[in-house]
Design a protein around this motif. Structure first.
Motif, mmCIF file in Angstrom:
data_model
loop_
_atom_site.group_PDB
_atom_site.id
_atom_site.type_symbol
_atom_site.label_atom_id
_atom_site.label_comp_id
_atom_site.label_asym_id
_atom_site.label_seq_id
_atom_site.Cartn_x
_atom_site.Cartn_y
_atom_site.Cartn_z
ATOM 1 N N TYR A 210 0.817 -1.210 0.000
ATOM 2 C CA TYR A 210 0.000 0.000 0.000
ATOM 3 C C TYR A 210 0.851 1.260 0.000
ATOM 4 C CZ TYR A 210 -4.714 -1.765 0.130
ATOM 5 O OH TYR A 210 -5.901 -2.325 -0.240
ATOM 6 N N ARG A 211 2.023 1.184 0.573
ATOM 7 C CA ARG A 211 2.917 2.342 0.519
ATOM 8 C C ARG A 211 3.285 2.649 -0.931
ATOM 9 N NH1 ARG A 211 6.865 0.351 3.164
ATOM 10 N NH2 ARG A 211 5.941 0.785 5.199
ATOM 11 N N THR A 212 3.420 1.601 -1.720
ATOM 12 C CA THR A 212 3.739 1.779 -3.137
ATOM 13 C C THR A 212 2.516 2.187 -3.945
ATOM 14 O OG1 THR A 212 5.512 0.144 -3.006
ATOM 15 C CG2 THR A 212 4.643 0.645 -5.194
ATOM 16 N N SER A 213 1.412 1.474 -3.787
ATOM 17 C CA SER A 213 0.240 1.691 -4.640
ATOM 18 C C SER A 213 -0.462 3.011 -4.358
ATOM 19 C CB SER A 213 -0.758 0.535 -4.490
ATOM 20 O OG SER A 213 -1.254 0.477 -3.161
ATOM 21 N N LEU A 214 -0.500 3.427 -3.099
ATOM 22 C CA LEU A 214 -1.218 4.662 -2.768
ATOM 23 C C LEU A 214 -0.460 5.904 -3.180
ATOM 24 C CD1 LEU A 214 -2.778 3.802 0.717
ATOM 25 C CD2 LEU A 214 -3.883 3.845 -1.529
ATOM 26 N N THR A 215 0.827 5.777 -3.471
ATOM 27 C CA THR A 215 1.577 6.936 -3.963
ATOM 28 C C THR A 215 1.355 7.154 -5.453
ATOM 29 O OG1 THR A 215 3.530 5.562 -4.324
ATOM 30 C CG2 THR A 215 3.368 6.705 -2.213
ATOM 31 N N LEU A 216 0.735 6.181 -6.119
ATOM 32 C CA LEU A 216 0.486 6.314 -7.552
ATOM 33 C C LEU A 216 -0.754 7.147 -7.799
ATOM 34 C CD1 LEU A 216 1.095 2.626 -8.710
ATOM 35 C CD2 LEU A 216 2.642 4.561 -8.982
ATOM 36 N N ASP A 217 -0.664 8.061 -8.747
ATOM 37 C CA ASP A 217 -1.837 8.782 -9.202
ATOM 38 C C ASP A 217 -2.751 7.784 -9.915
ATOM 39 O OD1 ASP A 217 -3.754 10.348 -10.431
ATOM 40 O OD2 ASP A 217 -2.330 11.790 -11.261
ATOM 41 N N PRO A 218 -4.026 7.656 -9.496
ATOM 42 C CA PRO A 218 -4.912 6.682 -10.140
ATOM 43 C C PRO A 218 -5.115 6.924 -11.620
ATOM 44 C CG PRO A 218 -6.138 8.148 -8.691
ATOM 45 C CD PRO A 218 -4.689 8.382 -8.409
ATOM 46 N N MET A 219 -4.831 8.138 -12.098
ATOM 47 C CA MET A 219 -4.973 8.431 -13.519
ATOM 48 C C MET A 219 -3.640 8.366 -14.260
ATOM 49 S SD MET A 219 -8.065 8.682 -14.034
ATOM 50 C CE MET A 219 -7.855 9.118 -15.749
ATOM 51 N N ALA A 220 -2.556 8.127 -13.516
ATOM 52 C CA ALA A 220 -1.241 8.126 -14.148
ATOM 53 C C ALA A 220 -0.904 6.740 -14.677
ATOM 54 C CB ALA A 220 -0.181 8.583 -13.146
ATOM 55 N N ASP A 221 -0.074 6.709 -15.703
ATOM 56 C CA ASP A 221 0.438 5.448 -16.221
ATOM 57 C C ASP A 221 1.754 5.126 -15.536
ATOM 58 O OD1 ASP A 221 -1.683 5.209 -17.972
ATOM 59 O OD2 ASP A 221 -0.636 6.227 -19.602
ATOM 60 N N VAL A 222 2.106 3.852 -15.560
ATOM 61 C CA VAL A 222 3.401 3.413 -15.052
ATOM 62 C C VAL A 222 4.050 2.568 -16.135
ATOM 63 C CG1 VAL A 222 2.666 3.438 -12.645
ATOM 64 C CG2 VAL A 222 2.388 1.345 -13.988
ATOM 65 N N THR A 223 5.346 2.373 -16.021
ATOM 66 C CA THR A 223 6.004 1.506 -16.986
ATOM 67 C C THR A 223 5.608 0.054 -16.703
ATOM 68 O OG1 THR A 223 7.972 1.203 -15.615
ATOM 69 C CG2 THR A 223 7.951 3.096 -17.126
ATOM 70 N N LEU A 224 5.732 -0.765 -17.725
ATOM 71 C CA LEU A 224 5.398 -2.180 -17.548
ATOM 72 C C LEU A 224 6.287 -2.814 -16.482
ATOM 73 C CD1 LEU A 224 3.754 -4.614 -18.424
ATOM 74 C CD2 LEU A 224 5.380 -4.966 -20.290
ATOM 75 N N LYS A 225 7.529 -2.371 -16.405
ATOM 76 C CA LYS A 225 8.438 -2.887 -15.373
ATOM 77 C C LYS A 225 7.916 -2.556 -13.981
ATOM 78 C CE LYS A 225 13.288 -2.718 -13.916
ATOM 79 N NZ LYS A 225 14.633 -2.150 -14.206
ATOM 80 N N GLU A 226 7.417 -1.328 -13.787
ATOM 81 C CA GLU A 226 6.882 -0.938 -12.488
ATOM 82 C C GLU A 226 5.599 -1.705 -12.165
ATOM 83 O OE1 GLU A 226 8.378 3.715 -12.257
ATOM 84 O OE2 GLU A 226 6.551 3.205 -13.363
ATOM 85 N N GLU A 227 4.778 -1.935 -13.188
ATOM 86 C CA GLU A 227 3.538 -2.690 -12.972
ATOM 87 C C GLU A 227 3.852 -4.135 -12.554
ATOM 88 O OE1 GLU A 227 -0.585 -3.721 -12.989
ATOM 89 O OE2 GLU A 227 0.545 -1.850 -12.754
ATOM 90 N N ILE A 228 4.826 -4.748 -13.198
ATOM 91 C CA ILE A 228 5.212 -6.111 -12.829
ATOM 92 C C ILE A 228 5.774 -6.137 -11.410
ATOM 93 C CG2 ILE A 228 6.770 -8.017 -13.361
ATOM 94 C CD1 ILE A 228 4.427 -7.740 -15.288
ATOM 95 N N ALA A 229 6.549 -5.116 -11.052
ATOM 96 C CA ALA A 229 7.110 -5.045 -9.697
ATOM 97 C C ALA A 229 6.005 -4.976 -8.655
ATOM 98 C CB ALA A 229 8.045 -3.842 -9.582
ATOM 99 N N ALA A 230 4.936 -4.211 -8.954
ATOM 100 C CA ALA A 230 3.815 -4.119 -8.022
ATOM 101 C C ALA A 230 3.122 -5.464 -7.881
ATOM 102 C CB ALA A 230 2.825 -3.058 -8.496
ATOM 103 N N GLN A 231 2.999 -6.203 -8.979
ATOM 104 C CA GLN A 231 2.356 -7.513 -8.907
ATOM 105 C C GLN A 231 3.225 -8.514 -8.139
ATOM 106 O OE1 GLN A 231 -0.774 -7.490 -9.726
ATOM 107 N NE2 GLN A 231 -0.310 -5.368 -10.337
#
Length: 361
Positions: A210-231
């Motif tokens: 949650y420390r990682t996910s809540l810092t993301l803007d819900p309308m912002a995109d992330v790189t595929l590498k960052e998305e995989i890291a979150a998963q």
């Protein structure tokens, strides 16, 4: 405060209105330039067209000033009924033609000493001027309506964009409560089984997630590498619960790591795999995530594969789940028909494919 600023994308009416003056001035100048050159051209054909060119230029400047006065009057009468505007157009053309015809006669005829049949000359000049100003007035009204239509279209576009933004934000925020509910259930199960150390590890991983996910803007995109890291961070949370049953395989080409994707777009699909495959199997389940480019599109495949001894009936599609509907809705709202989501059972598990346009940072 930041959310309030994001929600104010719809401009207030007083700010969305366009000024009619720039296009009206351009339209007026074009009409008068056309009139000047046609009059001069005819004069060159039938007579000495250069004889009164300086006087004609002065008369045209006076005519432009009168045309700008018409803009002021029509702006003041913007809210009038249509029938009243039609009457006003005709009246303005007739009335404004009077000072223009008088000035034209004074400069071109009186100063030359040609006073023969002055009244007839004045009337002829007024008739021509009335037709000219009728055309100018109609052009100004058309410019007004065109400007108003453009302002309305801009406001409608802003409203549609705001609605789409709110929809995407709402869909994105659906991920966190759904995910939190599942993880807390897992923690409760571990506590009830007196596995406090594993529950504590899961809560620590949950806090990091949650420390990682809540810092993301819900309308912002992330790189595929960052998305995989979150998963992978989420998978580590679930690995505490299923240490021997959850295996992961990631296959992302290096050239696709910087491709932009909607944040946490894979989360509901990974959750489905854990819930419907890992949690219901006694053997190991391989959760595989791969990506490849297909023309201008990015294709992401998420699959779960159970061992041969664990093959079972997977006819009930998880595509009806809330999470998968959320993914479809987010991609459709963002990319329209260019995005596709296919989720199908396979011989060894389940496979979900996401296809949407590639966006580089």
């Amino acid at each position: 405060m930041q959310e309030d600023m994001k929600l104010s994308v719809i401009p207030p009416p007083e700010k969305s209105a366009r000024s009619v003056w720039p296009p009206a001035i351009v339209a007026i100048l074009l009409v008068w330039v056309f009139y000047f050159f046609t009059k001069t051209g005819v004069g060159l054909i039938i007579a000495d067209g250069w004889q009164y060119i300086d006087q004609r230029a002065v008369v045209m400047a006076f005519g432009i000033a009168l045309s700008l006065l018409i803009v002021v009057i029509l702006e003041a009468a913007w809210n009038w009924p249509v029938w009243a505007k039609i009457i006003l157009i005709v009246v303005l053309a007739c009335v404004v033609a009077i000072p223009y015809a008088a000035f034209n006669w004074l400069l071109l005829f009186y100063l030359e000493g040609d006073l023969d049949q002055w009244l007839l000359t004045m009337m002829a000049s007024w008739g021509q001027s009335a037709h000219l100003y009728l055309a100018i007035t109609v052009v100004i009204v058309a410019t007004q309506y065109s400007t108003s239509l453009l302002a309305r279209e801009e406001r409608m576009h802003a409203m549609e964009t705001a609605a789409r933004t709110l929809e995407l934000r709402a869909l994105r925020y659906q991920v966190n409560p759904h995910f939190l509910f599942n993880v807390l259930n897992s923690v409760a199960a571990l506590v009830s089984d007196d596995e406090r150390d594993r529950a504590q590890t899961m809560l620590a991983n949950l806090a990091a997630y949650y420390r990682t996910s809540l810092t993301l803007d819900p309308m912002a995109d992330v790189t595929l590498k960052e998305e995989i890291a979150a998963q992978l961070l989420y998978i580590e949370i679930e690995r505490v619960r299923f240490p021997d049953r959850l295996a992961v395989e990631i296959n992302i080409p290096p050239e696709l790591e910087t491709v932009l994707v909607p944040s946490l777009i894979l989360q509901p699909i990974v959750e489905n795999s854990v819930k419907h495959s890992v949690a219901t199997s006694s053997g190991q389940v391989l959760l595989a995530i791969s990506a490849k480019a297909e023309g201008d599109n990015l294709k992401i495949i998420i699959s779960d594969r159970v061992s041969d001894s664990e093959l079972r009936d997977r006819s009930q599609s998880s595509g009806t789940s809330t999470g998968l509907r959320n993914v479809r809705a987010r991609l459709n709202s963002r990319f329209g028909e260019a995005a596709r989501v296919n989720s199908t059972p396979t011989a060894t598990g389940y496979e979900t494919t996401l296809v949407f346009p590639v966006e580089q940072p």
